[in-house]
Design a protein around this motif. Sequence first.
Motif, PDB file in Angstrom:
ATOM      1  N   LYS A 116     -20.073  10.450   9.419  1.00  0.00           N
ATOM      2  CA  LYS A 116     -19.121   9.386   9.122  1.00  0.00           C
ATOM      3  C   LYS A 116     -18.721   9.415   7.659  1.00  0.00           C
ATOM      4  O   LYS A 116     -19.457   9.914   6.801  1.00  0.00           O
ATOM      5  CB  LYS A 116     -19.667   8.017   9.498  1.00  0.00           C
ATOM      6  CG  LYS A 116     -20.712   7.458   8.574  1.00  0.00           C
ATOM      7  CD  LYS A 116     -21.092   6.060   9.014  1.00  0.00           C
ATOM      8  CE  LYS A 116     -22.128   5.478   8.077  1.00  0.00           C
ATOM      9  NZ  LYS A 116     -22.471   4.108   8.418  1.00  0.00           N
ATOM     10  N   VAL A 117     -17.518   8.881   7.430  1.00  0.00           N
ATOM     11  CA  VAL A 117     -16.964   8.738   6.092  1.00  0.00           C
ATOM     12  C   VAL A 117     -16.550   7.286   5.949  1.00  0.00           C
ATOM     13  O   VAL A 117     -15.945   6.720   6.864  1.00  0.00           O
ATOM     14  CB  VAL A 117     -15.738   9.668   5.913  1.00  0.00           C
ATOM     15  CG1 VAL A 117     -14.964   9.314   4.675  1.00  0.00           C
ATOM     16  CG2 VAL A 117     -16.169  11.103   5.863  1.00  0.00           C
ATOM     17  N   VAL A 118     -16.883   6.678   4.836  1.00  0.00           N
ATOM     18  CA  VAL A 118     -16.521   5.291   4.598  1.00  0.00           C
ATOM     19  C   VAL A 118     -15.694   5.217   3.318  1.00  0.00           C
ATOM     20  O   VAL A 118     -16.121   5.718   2.270  1.00  0.00           O
ATOM     21  CB  VAL A 118     -17.777   4.396   4.465  1.00  0.00           C
ATOM     22  CG1 VAL A 118     -17.387   2.965   4.174  1.00  0.00           C
ATOM     23  CG2 VAL A 118     -18.630   4.480   5.714  1.00  0.00           C
ATOM     24  N   HIS A 119     -14.506   4.626   3.420  1.00  0.00           N
ATOM     25  CA  HIS A 119     -13.640   4.406   2.267  1.00  0.00           C
ATOM     26  C   HIS A 119     -13.389   2.906   2.140  1.00  0.00           C
ATOM     27  O   HIS A 119     -13.129   2.240   3.140  1.00  0.00           O
ATOM     28  CB  HIS A 119     -12.307   5.135   2.433  1.00  0.00           C
ATOM     29  CG  HIS A 119     -12.405   6.609   2.258  1.00  0.00           C
ATOM     30  ND1 HIS A 119     -11.711   7.275   1.297  1.00  0.00           N
ATOM     31  CD2 HIS A 119     -13.122   7.551   2.905  1.00  0.00           C
ATOM     32  CE1 HIS A 119     -11.985   8.563   1.370  1.00  0.00           C
ATOM     33  NE2 HIS A 119     -12.848   8.748   2.350  1.00  0.00           N
ATOM     34  N   ILE A 120     -13.436   2.401   0.925  1.00  0.00           N
ATOM     35  CA  ILE A 120     -13.239   0.976   0.666  1.00  0.00           C
ATOM     36  C   ILE A 120     -12.091   0.817  -0.316  1.00  0.00           C
ATOM     37  O   ILE A 120     -11.980   1.570  -1.286  1.00  0.00           O
ATOM     38  CB  ILE A 120     -14.530   0.343   0.100  1.00  0.00           C
ATOM     39  CG1 ILE A 120     -15.665   0.480   1.108  1.00  0.00           C
ATOM     40  CG2 ILE A 120     -14.302  -1.112  -0.265  1.00  0.00           C
ATOM     41  CD1 ILE A 120     -17.009   0.066   0.583  1.00  0.00           C
ATOM     42  N   MET A 121     -11.262  -0.190  -0.035  1.00  0.00           N
ATOM     43  CA  MET A 121     -10.137  -0.472  -0.922  1.00  0.00           C
ATOM     44  C   MET A 121      -9.988  -1.986  -1.060  1.00  0.00           C
ATOM     45  O   MET A 121     -10.162  -2.734  -0.096  1.00  0.00           O
ATOM     46  CB  MET A 121      -8.847   0.117  -0.352  1.00  0.00           C
ATOM     47  CG  MET A 121      -7.634  -0.148  -1.214  1.00  0.00           C
ATOM     48  SD  MET A 121      -6.138   0.601  -0.561  1.00  0.00           S
ATOM     49  CE  MET A 121      -5.908  -0.305   0.935  1.00  0.00           C
ATOM     50  N   TYR A 122      -9.664  -2.426  -2.261  1.00  0.00           N
ATOM     51  CA  TYR A 122      -9.403  -3.833  -2.521  1.00  0.00           C
ATOM     52  C   TYR A 122      -7.905  -4.061  -2.444  1.00  0.00           C
ATOM     53  O   TYR A 122      -7.116  -3.370  -3.092  1.00  0.00           O
ATOM     54  CB  TYR A 122      -9.921  -4.240  -3.899  1.00  0.00           C
ATOM     55  CG  TYR A 122     -11.428  -4.267  -3.978  1.00  0.00           C
ATOM     56  CD1 TYR A 122     -12.124  -5.410  -3.657  1.00  0.00           C
ATOM     57  CD2 TYR A 122     -12.140  -3.133  -4.344  1.00  0.00           C
ATOM     58  CE1 TYR A 122     -13.513  -5.438  -3.709  1.00  0.00           C
ATOM     59  CE2 TYR A 122     -13.515  -3.151  -4.398  1.00  0.00           C
ATOM     60  CZ  TYR A 122     -14.188  -4.305  -4.082  1.00  0.00           C
ATOM     61  OH  TYR A 122     -15.551  -4.327  -4.144  1.00  0.00           O
ATOM     62  N   LEU A 123      -7.507  -5.046  -1.651  1.00  0.00           N
ATOM     63  CA  LEU A 123      -6.103  -5.443  -1.538  1.00  0.00           C
ATOM     64  C   LEU A 123      -5.934  -6.756  -2.295  1.00  0.00           C
ATOM     65  O   LEU A 123      -6.727  -7.677  -2.116  1.00  0.00           O
ATOM     66  CB  LEU A 123      -5.716  -5.632  -0.067  1.00  0.00           C
ATOM     67  CG  LEU A 123      -5.926  -4.421   0.838  1.00  0.00           C
ATOM     68  CD1 LEU A 123      -5.802  -4.824   2.289  1.00  0.00           C
ATOM     69  CD2 LEU A 123      -4.913  -3.361   0.498  1.00  0.00           C
ATOM     70  N   HIS A 124      -4.903  -6.849  -3.099  1.00  0.00           N
ATOM     71  CA  HIS A 124      -4.730  -8.061  -3.884  1.00  0.00           C
ATOM     72  C   HIS A 124      -3.359  -8.667  -3.673  1.00  0.00           C
ATOM     73  O   HIS A 124      -2.408  -8.003  -3.269  1.00  0.00           O
ATOM     74  CB  HIS A 124      -4.976  -7.799  -5.378  1.00  0.00           C
ATOM     75  CG  HIS A 124      -4.014  -6.823  -5.962  1.00  0.00           C
ATOM     76  ND1 HIS A 124      -2.772  -7.183  -6.400  1.00  0.00           N
ATOM     77  CD2 HIS A 124      -4.116  -5.488  -6.152  1.00  0.00           C
ATOM     78  CE1 HIS A 124      -2.150  -6.120  -6.866  1.00  0.00           C
ATOM     79  NE2 HIS A 124      -2.946  -5.077  -6.710  1.00  0.00           N
ATOM     80  N   ASN A 125      -3.268  -9.939  -3.956  1.00  0.00           N
ATOM     81  CA  ASN A 125      -2.026 -10.686  -3.827  1.00  0.00           C
ATOM     82  C   ASN A 125      -1.677 -11.292  -5.185  1.00  0.00           C
ATOM     83  O   ASN A 125      -1.327 -12.460  -5.287  1.00  0.00           O
ATOM     84  CB  ASN A 125      -2.179 -11.778  -2.767  1.00  0.00           C
ATOM     85  CG  ASN A 125      -0.853 -12.410  -2.407  1.00  0.00           C
ATOM     86  OD1 ASN A 125       0.187 -11.794  -2.564  1.00  0.00           O
ATOM     87  ND2 ASN A 125      -0.900 -13.639  -1.926  1.00  0.00           N
ATOM     88  N   VAL A 126      -1.771 -10.506  -6.205  1.00  0.00           N
ATOM     89  CA  VAL A 126      -1.495 -10.966  -7.553  1.00  0.00           C
ATOM     90  C   VAL A 126      -0.107 -10.430  -7.933  1.00  0.00           C
ATOM     91  O   VAL A 126       0.139  -9.233  -7.852  1.00  0.00           O
ATOM     92  CB  VAL A 126      -2.555 -10.459  -8.553  1.00  0.00           C
ATOM     93  CG1 VAL A 126      -2.232 -10.917  -9.959  1.00  0.00           C
ATOM     94  CG2 VAL A 126      -3.924 -10.927  -8.138  1.00  0.00           C
ATOM     95  N   THR A 127       0.758 -11.343  -8.335  1.00  0.00           N
ATOM     96  CA  THR A 127       2.088 -10.896  -8.748  1.00  0.00           C
ATOM     97  C   THR A 127       2.017 -10.325 -10.160  1.00  0.00           C
ATOM     98  O   THR A 127       1.214 -10.729 -10.980  1.00  0.00           O
ATOM     99  CB  THR A 127       3.096 -12.058  -8.703  1.00  0.00           C
ATOM    100  OG1 THR A 127       2.601 -13.099  -9.529  1.00  0.00           O
ATOM    101  CG2 THR A 127       3.258 -12.576  -7.281  1.00  0.00           C
TER     102      THR A 127
END
Length: 128
Positions: A116-127
């Motif tokens: 398995k491969v695990v990738h993590i990403m942060y999504l933001h709602n900052v203008t």
Amino acid sequence: MTRGFTLLETIFASVLFGFIVLFIANLYPSSIVAVRRGETQIIADNCAQAILEDLRSRSFPNVSTVAPPTYQKWVYGATEFTPTVAVAYDSDTSLERYLKIATVTVTWDFQRRSNKVVHIMYLHNVTR
């Protein structure tokens, strides 16, 4: 005085040559397996990156934490890559409106082993 090799020298040279040939012959199959293992790792990484790019292209409200998007299996050769996506809010509740964490896990079987491969990403709602 006769020129040539003795029987002992010929046997020793033949045995040495045989060991060298066996060593080189054993390297070839193991290198093929290592190349295939690396190839499946790259395919799984590309699958996870493509999914993260898809999530990144969506607007922040369209990435749901309750029902994250589902993706189809990728098939490369005889190997099936199964992606799963989990989206959660950051553990700090004050940032709930602004930050989501997307985790993509891609699993596949290679030579009767589960990988398995695990990738993590942060999504933001900052203008900006």
